[in-house]
Structure formats: structure tokens, C-alpha cells
Scaffold this motif. Structure first.
Motif, mmCIF file in Angstrom:
data_model
loop_
_atom_site.group_PDB
_atom_site.id
_atom_site.type_symbol
_atom_site.label_atom_id
_atom_site.label_comp_id
_atom_site.label_asym_id
_atom_site.label_seq_id
_atom_site.Cartn_x
_atom_site.Cartn_y
_atom_site.Cartn_z
ATOM 1 N N HIS A 74 23.061 83.592 67.645
ATOM 2 C CA HIS A 74 22.414 83.521 66.334
ATOM 3 C C HIS A 74 21.091 82.782 66.364
ATOM 4 O O HIS A 74 20.324 82.841 65.397
ATOM 5 C CB HIS A 74 23.348 82.832 65.335
ATOM 6 C CG HIS A 74 24.720 83.415 65.311
ATOM 7 N ND1 HIS A 74 25.797 82.820 65.954
ATOM 8 C CD2 HIS A 74 25.204 84.542 64.758
ATOM 9 C CE1 HIS A 74 26.869 83.560 65.779
ATOM 10 N NE2 HIS A 74 26.545 84.611 65.055
ATOM 11 N N GLY A 75 20.810 82.061 67.446
ATOM 12 C CA GLY A 75 19.564 81.321 67.551
ATOM 13 C C GLY A 75 19.674 79.915 66.998
ATOM 14 O O GLY A 75 20.610 79.589 66.268
ATOM 15 N N VAL A 76 18.710 79.079 67.337
ATOM 16 C CA VAL A 76 18.706 77.685 66.907
ATOM 17 C C VAL A 76 17.309 77.309 66.426
ATOM 18 O O VAL A 76 16.331 78.010 66.684
ATOM 19 C CB VAL A 76 19.129 76.728 68.038
ATOM 20 C CG1 VAL A 76 20.544 77.037 68.506
ATOM 21 C CG2 VAL A 76 18.149 76.800 69.217
ATOM 22 N N SER A 77 17.237 76.172 65.745
ATOM 23 C CA SER A 77 15.956 75.668 65.274
ATOM 24 C C SER A 77 15.179 75.033 66.426
ATOM 25 O O SER A 77 15.740 74.710 67.483
ATOM 26 C CB SER A 77 16.172 74.629 64.179
ATOM 27 O OG SER A 77 16.769 73.467 64.718
ATOM 28 N N ALA A 122 22.229 81.862 52.734
ATOM 29 C CA ALA A 122 22.210 80.420 52.979
ATOM 30 C C ALA A 122 23.426 79.999 53.788
ATOM 31 O O ALA A 122 24.552 80.454 53.544
ATOM 32 C CB ALA A 122 22.187 79.667 51.646
ATOM 33 N N GLY A 123 23.200 79.141 54.774
ATOM 34 C CA GLY A 123 24.289 78.619 55.583
ATOM 35 C C GLY A 123 24.628 79.433 56.811
ATOM 36 O O GLY A 123 25.358 78.954 57.690
ATOM 37 N N HIS A 124 24.131 80.678 56.903
ATOM 38 C CA HIS A 124 24.426 81.477 58.089
ATOM 39 C C HIS A 124 23.666 80.885 59.287
ATOM 40 O O HIS A 124 22.510 80.486 59.157
ATOM 41 C CB HIS A 124 23.995 82.930 57.863
ATOM 42 C CG HIS A 124 24.455 83.879 58.925
ATOM 43 N ND1 HIS A 124 23.821 83.998 60.138
ATOM 44 C CD2 HIS A 124 25.506 84.741 58.961
ATOM 45 C CE1 HIS A 124 24.446 84.907 60.870
ATOM 46 N NE2 HIS A 124 25.476 85.363 60.188
ATOM 47 N N PRO A 125 24.307 80.801 60.466
ATOM 48 C CA PRO A 125 23.642 80.179 61.618
ATOM 49 C C PRO A 125 22.297 80.804 61.962
ATOM 50 O O PRO A 125 21.360 80.102 62.341
ATOM 51 C CB PRO A 125 24.658 80.384 62.752
ATOM 52 C CG PRO A 125 25.976 80.472 62.072
ATOM 53 C CD PRO A 125 25.711 81.168 60.766
ATOM 54 N N GLU A 126 22.196 82.124 61.843
ATOM 55 C CA GLU A 126 20.911 82.763 62.129
ATOM 56 C C GLU A 126 19.837 82.289 61.158
ATOM 57 O O GLU A 126 18.692 82.029 61.552
ATOM 58 C CB GLU A 126 21.038 84.289 62.056
ATOM 59 C CG GLU A 126 19.727 84.994 62.377
ATOM 60 C CD GLU A 126 19.760 86.492 62.133
ATOM 61 O OE1 GLU A 126 18.704 87.057 61.801
ATOM 62 O OE2 GLU A 126 20.849 87.091 62.269
ATOM 63 N N VAL A 127 20.195 82.175 59.893
ATOM 64 C CA VAL A 127 19.246 81.716 58.876
ATOM 65 C C VAL A 127 18.839 80.274 59.144
ATOM 66 O O VAL A 127 17.654 79.915 59.057
ATOM 67 C CB VAL A 127 19.850 81.868 57.466
ATOM 68 C CG1 VAL A 127 19.024 81.127 56.421
ATOM 69 C CG2 VAL A 127 19.959 83.345 57.100
ATOM 70 N N ASN A 221 33.641 85.428 58.769
ATOM 71 C CA ASN A 221 32.306 84.829 58.704
ATOM 72 C C ASN A 221 31.240 85.697 59.367
ATOM 73 O O ASN A 221 30.124 85.228 59.625
ATOM 74 C CB ASN A 221 32.302 83.432 59.330
ATOM 75 C CG ASN A 221 32.729 83.438 60.792
ATOM 76 O OD1 ASN A 221 33.315 84.407 61.276
ATOM 77 N ND2 ASN A 221 32.446 82.352 61.494
ATOM 78 N N SER A 222 31.576 86.961 59.623
ATOM 79 C CA SER A 222 30.618 87.893 60.211
ATOM 80 C C SER A 222 29.907 88.651 59.104
ATOM 81 O O SER A 222 30.515 89.452 58.388
ATOM 82 C CB SER A 222 31.328 88.878 61.145
ATOM 83 O OG SER A 222 30.494 89.964 61.469
ATOM 84 N N SER A 223 28.605 88.435 58.981
ATOM 85 C CA SER A 223 27.825 89.068 57.916
ATOM 86 C C SER A 223 27.857 90.584 58.021
ATOM 87 O O SER A 223 28.089 91.288 57.035
ATOM 88 C CB SER A 223 26.375 88.570 57.972
ATOM 89 O OG SER A 223 25.583 89.185 56.986
ATOM 90 N N ASN A 224 27.650 91.115 59.223
ATOM 91 C CA ASN A 224 27.589 92.571 59.344
ATOM 92 C C ASN A 224 28.951 93.209 59.118
ATOM 93 O O ASN A 224 29.046 94.306 58.565
ATOM 94 C CB ASN A 224 26.976 92.971 60.696
ATOM 95 C CG ASN A 224 27.920 92.818 61.862
ATOM 96 O OD1 ASN A 224 28.671 93.727 62.190
ATOM 97 N ND2 ASN A 224 27.904 91.656 62.505
ATOM 98 N N SER A 225 30.039 92.534 59.497
ATOM 99 C CA SER A 225 31.385 93.075 59.266
ATOM 100 C C SER A 225 31.713 93.110 57.773
ATOM 101 O O SER A 225 32.280 94.084 57.271
ATOM 102 C CB SER A 225 32.424 92.243 60.015
ATOM 103 O OG SER A 225 32.208 92.280 61.400
ATOM 104 N N ASN A 226 31.364 92.054 57.067
ATOM 105 C CA ASN A 226 31.597 92.028 55.626
ATOM 106 C C ASN A 226 30.858 93.154 54.927
ATOM 107 O O ASN A 226 31.381 93.769 53.993
ATOM 108 C CB ASN A 226 31.166 90.679 55.053
ATOM 109 C CG ASN A 226 32.248 89.626 55.147
ATOM 110 O OD1 ASN A 226 33.215 89.644 54.397
ATOM 111 N ND2 ASN A 226 32.095 88.704 56.092
ATOM 112 N N ARG A 227 29.648 93.427 55.384
ATOM 113 C CA ARG A 227 28.875 94.489 54.748
ATOM 114 C C ARG A 227 29.525 95.844 54.980
ATOM 115 O O ARG A 227 29.506 96.711 54.092
ATOM 116 C CB ARG A 227 27.439 94.466 55.277
ATOM 117 C CG ARG A 227 26.542 95.513 54.631
ATOM 118 C CD ARG A 227 26.578 95.442 53.110
ATOM 119 N NE ARG A 227 25.891 96.576 52.509
ATOM 120 C CZ ARG A 227 26.167 97.069 51.320
ATOM 121 N NH1 ARG A 227 27.133 96.544 50.578
ATOM 122 N NH2 ARG A 227 25.504 98.096 50.838
#
Length: 317
Positions: A74-77, A122-127, A221-227
Motif C-alpha cells: 500500500h505504500g508508506v509516507s 480516510a484511514g486506508h493505508p494507501e491513502v 478491510n479490502s477496498s477493492n473487494s468491498n466494491r
């Protein structure tokens, strides 16, 4: 019972690369290796890697000095990158290249003097990682209504980037609202949204035209799966997100002639097969796969894992 499998489904190239990085790191450098956050959003995957010697932690201060450290897909800051560098931790970055592309776009727009708007959850690790990639305030929005509440003059030079795993349709609506709201707006092409997200959503829309119920294998908690599950709901189908075969309530499918089955981008095919076996408890099952995109995309591993003699050393502060 007829079970129709979506095509494509399951692992995308970014997930395959991230898992490979963890497994090959263990093979080359030995266990344990430490991964900041879940490498991907799937408990089955995480448990399997834990069994091989991966330790998953929430923050860098839980990682021993000198231990091989891996950043999740998901990436980091930049702050996390700098903290790892300050400790001299030997780091392998498993950030999906498509997420890294968003990071690069974000920095480019800010360098142009534009106000950056991030479309995401908001709150998603990628975000969280993308928000921390630029040295400027970032406005986070997720709906057209959020656009109207932005306290920016109409002539503000603005730019937008998107979380890669969002719904293409929802993102299109938000971008349209931004275009109506601001006179000076730039942003990446809609096609820059993750290819795997687009292809899996397209496949599920096609699948929903011919099934009685939709099952989506993926993490809560998977955004793409929920969609993917939400698309089934939009079609008026009973639609369920299940982590594995144990999460399947057979009453959902007991009287259904045709079951649609797909998997989010971080869900392994082994779990799909286990769900099919569970369905055999209520009926004779005929499995077919719909026609769809054949994905042949792959991403390169870090050089330390491509070349046997390359060693991973801690970055200097």
C-alpha cells in the motif's frame, strides 16, 4: 448448481510482487523478516507468510535494529522512509508500482504550485502513505458532496490524484464535480486507476447479468473487494463478501441455480477453490469460467532479490 467464475479475479501483479518480495527475502536473508503493516489485505496470505518467518508489525519501533524491513504494497509516507533511514534499517519496498506512480504525480503537482486533492477513503493505508508524500496540505475527499464543501476559491490552481483501488464509476463522478467546481484543474487520466480494479469491476458487472447470487472472496478491510460486492448490490443481487469457505453461510446459496464467484485483488485462488468445495455440500456443482481479460502484467522485483550476489544493507542516516 452452476458456479460461474469471474475472469479476471484474484491476485493482481502488485500483490504477486509484494508476496514474492517477502518470500524471497526469507529465502535469501533468513527468517525473521519484518513487514510494516499487512503486506496485502488478506488474512490467509498473511498467516501463510507468518508461518514461513515473516513478522508483521504496526510501526518501525517494533522492528529490531538491523532486521530486514519490508514496506507493504500500500505504500508508506516519506516520514516512515526517513525514520527507517535514520535507524539504518535494511529496507525492501513492496509498494505497488501503480501506487508509487500516484506518489510521483502528487509530488509533481505540488511542485507546480497546485493545491492537491486526493480522492480516497480516510484511514486506508494507501491513502495515509500518499498523504505523507508531499510537503504541503492535501485535501482528502471521497464523494461529490465533499467537493462542494472545499473551502477554496473557484480560480484556485488545483490538481487531483486518486486512491488506486477506488470504483471507476464513483471516481468519475467525483472528478466531474471537481471539473464543475474549479476553473484550473489538472489530474491523471481515469485509466491511471489500477488496471486490476477496473478489470475486476468490469468482470463482475458482466457476471451479475447471469447469476442469482454473488460471492466475493476478500477481506473486510479490502477496498477493492468491498466494491465488487457493492456492484452486485447495485444489480439487485444478494451479494456477500467472505474471507474464506468458513465464512460462507450455505443458506445464502441453497436454493440458487447459478452462483457467481469472484475474488478481490489480494485474495488467493486456493480460497476460491475451497469455497467451491463448500458449495458441493448443498448441490452437485458445475463450474464454468466466463470469458474475460487475460492479464499478463508483471512487475520487477527489487534488484537485491533479482541478483543473487547483491546484499541488502542499512541505509545511512
Amino acid at each position: 448448481m452452476r458456479v460461474v467464475l469471474a475472469q479476471p479475479r484474484g491476485f493482481c501483479a502488485g500483490v504477486v510482487r509484494a508476496i514474492d518480495i517477502v518470500e524471497k527475502s526469507i529465502e535469501k536473508f533468513g527468517a525473521p523478516v519484518y513487514v510494516r503493516h499487512e503486506i496485502v489485505h488478506n488474512r490467509t496470505v498473511v498467516s501463510g507468510l507468518e508461518a514461513k518467518g515473516a513478522h508483521f508489525v504496526d510501526e518501525l519501533d517494533q522492528i529490531p535494529d538491523g532486521a530486514v524491513t519490508i514496506f507493504s504494497a500500500h505504500g508508506v509516507s516519506r516520514a516512515v522512509v526517513e525514520a527507517a533511514r535514520g535507524r539504518g534499517l535494511p529496507v525492501l519496498d513492496a509498494t505497488c508500482p501503480l501506487v508509487s506512480k500516484v506518489h510521483s504525480q502528487s509530488r509533481h503537482y505540488v511542485e507546480q504550485g497546485r493545491t492537491l486533492i486526493l480522492i480516497g477513503h480516510a484511514g486506508h493505508p494507501e491513502v495515509e502513505g500518499t498523504l505523507g508524500q508531499v510537503d504541503a496540505p492535501v485535501r482528502l475527499i471521497s464523494t461529490p458532496a465533499d467537493v462542494e464543501s472545499l473551502d477554496l476559491p473557484r480560480d484556485t490552481p488545483v490538481a487531483y490524484v486518486t486512491q488506486t483501488t477506488l470504483s471507476v464509476d464513483e471516481t468519475r463522478e467525483v472528478i466531474a464535480s471537481l471539473k464543475a467546481r474549479f476553473d484550473d484543474l489538472v489530474g491523471p487520466n481515469l485509466s491511471d486507476i489500477c488496471y486490476a480494479t477496473q478489470f475486476r469491476q468490469q468482470a463482475v458487472r458482466k457476471l451479475c447479468e447471469s447469476v442469482d447470487v454473488l460471492l466475493v472472496v476478500g477481506a473486510a478491510n479490502s477496498s477493492n473487494s468491498n466494491r465488487l460486492r457493492e456492484i452486485g448490490v447495485e444489480f439487485g443481487l444478494p451479494s456477500y463478501l467472505i474471507a474464506d469457505a468458513h465464512s460462507l453461510d450455505l443458506d445464502w446459496v441453497r436454493d440458487k441455480a447459478t452462483v457467481g464467484l469472484t475474488a478481490g485483488a489480494s485474495a488467493p485462488e486456493t480460497v476460491v477453490l475451497e469455497v467451491i468445495e463448500a458449495l458441493r455440500q448443498v448441490a452437485d456443482v458445475e463450474v464454468t469460467q466466463m470469458d474475460g481479460v487475460e492479464e499478463n502484467i508483471s512487475f520487477r522485483l527489487p534488484p537485491e532479490l533479482r541478483h543473487p550476489d547483491d546484499q541488502l544493507v542499512g541505509a545511512e542516516a
